[in-house]
Design a protein around this motif. Sequence first.
Motif, PDB file in Angstrom:
ATOM      1  N   ALA A 169      -7.480   5.686 -12.385  1.00 51.95           N
ATOM      2  CA  ALA A 169      -7.098   6.129 -11.043  1.00 51.95           C
ATOM      3  C   ALA A 169      -6.826   4.947 -10.125  1.00 51.95           C
ATOM      4  N   ASP A 170      -7.594   3.863 -10.254  1.00 53.44           N
ATOM      5  CA  ASP A 170      -7.354   2.668  -9.434  1.00 53.44           C
ATOM      6  C   ASP A 170      -5.965   2.098  -9.692  1.00 53.44           C
ATOM      7  N   PHE A 171      -5.614   1.973 -10.967  1.00 55.69           N
ATOM      8  CA  PHE A 171      -4.302   1.433 -11.320  1.00 55.69           C
ATOM      9  C   PHE A 171      -3.186   2.333 -10.772  1.00 55.69           C
ATOM     10  N   LEU A 172      -3.357   3.648 -10.921  1.00 58.99           N
ATOM     11  CA  LEU A 172      -2.333   4.581 -10.444  1.00 58.99           C
ATOM     12  C   LEU A 172      -2.264   4.611  -8.922  1.00 58.99           C
ATOM     13  N   ARG A 173      -3.412   4.568  -8.270  1.00 63.96           N
ATOM     14  CA  ARG A 173      -3.444   4.593  -6.801  1.00 63.96           C
ATOM     15  C   ARG A 173      -2.653   3.407  -6.229  1.00 63.96           C
ATOM     16  N   GLU A 174      -2.848   2.218  -6.796  1.00 65.37           N
ATOM     17  CA  GLU A 174      -2.124   1.045  -6.320  1.00 65.37           C
ATOM     18  C   GLU A 174      -0.620   1.183  -6.562  1.00 65.37           C
ATOM     19  N   ALA A 175      -0.242   1.746  -7.691  1.00 70.47           N
ATOM     20  CA  ALA A 175       1.184   1.953  -7.970  1.00 70.47           C
ATOM     21  C   ALA A 175       1.784   2.985  -7.018  1.00 70.47           C
ATOM     22  N   VAL A 176       1.037   4.035  -6.700  1.00 69.70           N
ATOM     23  CA  VAL A 176       1.516   5.039  -5.747  1.00 69.70           C
ATOM     24  C   VAL A 176       1.714   4.393  -4.373  1.00 69.70           C
ATOM     25  N   GLU A 177       0.821   3.508  -3.984  1.00 66.13           N
ATOM     26  CA  GLU A 177       0.976   2.804  -2.710  1.00 66.13           C
ATOM     27  C   GLU A 177       2.253   1.961  -2.706  1.00 66.13           C
ATOM     28  N   ARG A 178       2.563   1.336  -3.833  1.00 67.51           N
ATOM     29  CA  ARG A 178       3.819   0.570  -3.936  1.00 67.51           C
ATOM     30  C   ARG A 178       5.030   1.495  -3.773  1.00 67.51           C
ATOM     31  N   ALA A 179       4.959   2.662  -4.414  1.00 68.73           N
ATOM     32  CA  ALA A 179       6.066   3.624  -4.303  1.00 68.73           C
ATOM     33  C   ALA A 179       6.214   4.111  -2.865  1.00 68.73           C
ATOM     34  N   LYS A 180       5.102   4.377  -2.206  1.00 70.18           N
ATOM     35  CA  LYS A 180       5.153   4.824  -0.810  1.00 70.18           C
ATOM     36  C   LYS A 180       5.749   3.741   0.088  1.00 70.18           C
ATOM     37  N   ALA A 181       5.374   2.490  -0.147  1.00 68.81           N
ATOM     38  CA  ALA A 181       5.915   1.398   0.654  1.00 68.81           C
ATOM     39  C   ALA A 181       7.422   1.262   0.428  1.00 68.81           C
ATOM     40  N   HIS A 182       7.869   1.411  -0.806  1.00 64.45           N
ATOM     41  CA  HIS A 182       9.307   1.340  -1.095  1.00 64.45           C
ATOM     42  C   HIS A 182      10.037   2.479  -0.406  1.00 64.45           C
ATOM     43  N   LEU A 183       9.469   3.672  -0.465  1.00 65.10           N
ATOM     44  CA  LEU A 183      10.080   4.827   0.181  1.00 65.10           C
ATOM     45  C   LEU A 183      10.109   4.630   1.699  1.00 65.10           C
ATOM     46  N   ALA A 184       9.063   4.074   2.270  1.00 63.08           N
ATOM     47  CA  ALA A 184       9.041   3.817   3.722  1.00 63.08           C
ATOM     48  C   ALA A 184      10.166   2.848   4.097  1.00 63.08           C
ATOM     49  N   GLY A 185      10.417   1.857   3.251  1.00 65.51           N
ATOM     50  CA  GLY A 185      11.523   0.940   3.499  1.00 65.51           C
ATOM     51  C   GLY A 185      12.869   1.655   3.479  1.00 65.51           C
ATOM     52  N   LEU A 186      13.027   2.597   2.561  1.00 68.61           N
ATOM     53  CA  LEU A 186      14.272   3.367   2.504  1.00 68.61           C
ATOM     54  C   LEU A 186      14.440   4.207   3.770  1.00 68.61           C
ATOM     55  N   MET A 187      13.335   4.766   4.247  1.00 71.06           N
ATOM     56  CA  MET A 187      13.392   5.602   5.439  1.00 71.06           C
ATOM     57  C   MET A 187      13.762   4.773   6.677  1.00 71.06           C
TER      58      MET A 187
END
Length: 163
Positions: A142-160
Motif C-alpha cells: 500500500a505504501d508503494f501504491l500510495r506514493e505512485a497514486v500521489e505522483r499520478a495526482k500531481a501529474h493530473l493537477a499539472g494537466l488541469m
Amino acid sequence: MPSGVPPEPLNEQTEQGATNRAAAALKQFQELHTDLARSSSFVAFGIENGLVQSDNKEWKDIACIHAITNVGCDNNQTRSFSVWSDPLPISDETFAYWKSHAYAADGVTILLTIGDTITAQHPESDPKDPHKFLTGGKRDRADFLREAVERAKAHLAGLMKSA
C-alpha cells in the motif's frame, strides 16, 4: 478489471496491463453514465504490478499506474500517461527460483507471482504483499501504491493547470 496480461507481468506487459485496466474502467464508466461521459471531465485509472528488468539487468518489482483523461483536451479527445511506483529490487536468487517454478507444463503460461515464490521460500511472508517482507517490514504494498497514486495526482493537477 481484467488486465489481459499474465499473473506476473514482465517488462512492458506491466504497463500494458495498467493500460488495459484503465481502458476497461473508462469503457465501463461510459456505458453506465452516457450522459456524464459526454459532458464531464473524467479520468480512468488502471494499476498493474510486475517485474521489470533495469538497464543493469537487475529485476525490480514495480507498479504502473496508467490514466486516461479528457482534461485539457478538445471535444471527444483523450490523453493518457503512466507513472511508476518506487522499484523494489528482486534478488537474482529469488528471480531464478520464480522462473524455475512459475511456468505451467507448456513452458509459456505463467501460474505464479513473485509473491507466491517468496512465500514458498519464506512462509512467514504474505504472497499478496511481498513488499513488506522484502523491506524488513518498513514498507508494505500500500505504501508503494500510495506514493505512485500521489505522483499520478500531481501529474493530473499539472494537466488541469495547463487546461
